[in-house]
Design a protein around this motif. Structure first.
Motif, short mmCIF file in Angstrom:
data_model
loop_
_atom_site.label_atom_id
_atom_site.label_comp_id
_atom_site.label_asym_id
_atom_site.label_seq_id
_atom_site.Cartn_x
_atom_site.Cartn_y
_atom_site.Cartn_z
N LEU A 1 0.84 -1.18 0.00
CA LEU A 1 0.00 0.00 0.00
C LEU A 1 0.88 1.24 0.00
O LEU A 1 2.07 1.16 0.29
CB LEU A 1 -0.98 0.01 1.17
N THR A 2 0.29 2.35 -0.36
CA THR A 2 1.05 3.59 -0.46
C THR A 2 0.57 4.56 0.60
O THR A 2 -0.63 4.68 0.82
CB THR A 2 0.81 4.23 -1.86
N ILE A 3 1.50 5.21 1.26
CA ILE A 3 1.14 6.15 2.33
C ILE A 3 1.77 7.51 2.02
O ILE A 3 2.97 7.57 1.71
CB ILE A 3 1.62 5.61 3.70
N PRO A 4 0.98 8.59 2.10
CA PRO A 4 1.55 9.92 1.83
C PRO A 4 2.70 10.24 2.80
O PRO A 4 2.65 9.85 3.97
CB PRO A 4 0.37 10.87 2.08
N ASN A 5 3.70 10.95 2.29
CA ASN A 5 4.88 11.30 3.12
C ASN A 5 4.54 12.01 4.41
O ASN A 5 5.16 11.78 5.45
CB ASN A 5 5.84 12.21 2.31
N ASP A 6 3.51 12.89 4.36
CA ASP A 6 3.20 13.66 5.57
C ASP A 6 2.55 12.81 6.67
O ASP A 6 2.39 13.26 7.80
CB ASP A 6 2.35 14.89 5.25
N GLY B 1 11.08 13.39 -5.57
CA GLY B 1 9.97 13.84 -6.43
C GLY B 1 8.65 13.16 -6.13
O GLY B 1 7.62 13.53 -6.68
N SER B 2 8.67 12.14 -5.28
CA SER B 2 7.41 11.44 -4.97
C SER B 2 6.90 11.88 -3.61
O SER B 2 7.66 12.07 -2.67
CB SER B 2 7.65 9.92 -4.95
N GLY B 3 5.58 12.05 -3.50
CA GLY B 3 4.99 12.48 -2.22
C GLY B 3 4.49 11.30 -1.41
O GLY B 3 3.74 11.47 -0.45
N GLU B 4 4.90 10.07 -1.84
CA GLU B 4 4.38 8.87 -1.18
C GLU B 4 5.48 7.87 -0.86
O GLU B 4 6.55 7.91 -1.45
CB GLU B 4 3.34 8.18 -2.09
N ARG B 5 5.19 6.98 0.07
CA ARG B 5 6.13 5.89 0.41
C ARG B 5 5.41 4.56 0.24
O ARG B 5 4.24 4.40 0.60
CB ARG B 5 6.57 6.03 1.87
#
Length: 338
Positions: A276-281, A313-317
């Motif tokens: 799954l992908t989680i936003p950086n913030d 450059g990506s806002g997700e992890r």
């Protein structure tokens, strides 16, 4: 603490509450009394329902349910009984300073922030206005999402303190489902959550996999787009069942690896991976200080969880969860709850 009706009326608290207390066997014996006479008297005089968990555990859960007045009356009777016990133990003792009465509440971790307050302001206010000592445990109780809140002082200070804690709990109901703490029997072998048989450093790198003999539960999550969305059927009971399934057996390492903790076991159990992908913030609140939160989630779910490094450059992890379906579902639920 659960509330059937979370309104705080102007004339005081007019609601039905459930408060859980954690007690040692000796304390429980004192509350029950000879042939159950003490607890019977407490039930009759307070009007509260008082249930004591079964089992030969060193710790027991005492659940008190009823209107707030009945709860405070029951608490008052318990605190006075404990003070009586302290006085009795001091009659033939050389100890001169009298120890305070101490009670331990079990509170959903999601409510502890409100109880502590910003920068500890609320807990400081409660301590100062009641004269009781209040401490919130830093860690959750094993295999649960609850924490112990220890209150100590005179019986009167304890009652005032419980009243204030109840107001805080009513104003800030638990968020999400709560996995209740269940004390383990004394005779059970000690296998820590997530399979830490003190070989936890090896297990952490090798992967915490769990074998399940039962049919798998329905997934607790569906994936919409790239984010985990809670399944509408996730209930506290389902979550507790999921947790029991996830903790059914000690973990095994991936194929081809052996672990000193579990010699002679070949790890051929099929496990799956889920991404799954989680936003950086939001990643910080999932990882926690020095990895404390992600380690808690690993231990409680029994799953292996890897968080990819941030890419430019990506806002997700990217987060990869590996384990049985029950492990994965529980890990997803706990990540979403964070």
């Amino acid at each position: 603490m659960n509330t059937k009706d979370s309104k705080v009326t102007e004339g005081g608290l007019n609601v039905t509450l459930t408060i859980r207390l954690l007690m040692h066997g000796k304390e429980v014996g004192s509350i029950i009394g000879k042939k159950g006479e003490t607890v019977k008297k407490m039930r009759e005089e307070s009007g509260a329902r008082i249930n004591i968990s079964e089992g030969s555990c060193p710790e027991r859960i005492v659940t008190i349910t009823g209107p707030t007045d009945a709860i405070f009356k029951a608490f008052s009777m318990i605190a006075l009984k404990f003070e009586e016990d302290i006085n009795a133990s001091m009659t033939n003792s050389t100890v001169t300073s009298k120890p305070p009465v101490t009670l331990r509440l079990v509170v959903p971790a999601s409510q502890c922030g409100s109880l502590i307050g910003k920068g500890g302001s609320k807990i400081k206010e409660i301590r100062e206005s009641t004269g009781a000592q209040v401490q919130v445990a830093g860690d959750m109780l094993p295999n649960s999402t609850e924490r112990a809140v220890t209150i100590s002082g005179t019986p009167d200070a304890i009652i005032q303190c419980v009243k204030q804690i109840c107001v805080v709990m009513l104003e800030s109901p638990p968020k999400g489902a709560t996995i209740p703490y269940r004390p383990k029997p004394a005779s059970a072998p000690i296998i820590f959550a997530g399979g830490q048989v003190r070989a936890d450093t090896i297990l952490a790198s090798a992967g915490n996999h769990t074998v399940l003999a039962q049919p798998q539960p329905a997934p607790a999550f569906t994936i919409q787009g790239q984010y985990a969305i809670p399944h509408p059927d996730v209930s506290p009971a389902h979550l507790t069942k999921l947790h029991q399934l996830a903790m059914q057996h000690p973990p095994f390492t991936p194929l081809g690896q052996t672990t000193p903790g579990f010699p002679g076991l070949d790890a051929t159990t099929p496990t799956s991976s889920h991404e799954l992908t989680i936003p950086n913030d939001l990643i910080g609140c999932i990882i926690g200080r020095q990895g404390s939160k992600i380690n808690e989630i690993r231990q409680m779910s029994g799953a292996q969880i890897k968080i990819a490094n941030a890419t430019e450059g990506s806002g997700e992890r990217q987060v990869t969860i590996t384990g049985s379906p029950a492990n994965i579902s529980l890990a997803q639920y706990l990540i979403n709850a964070r």
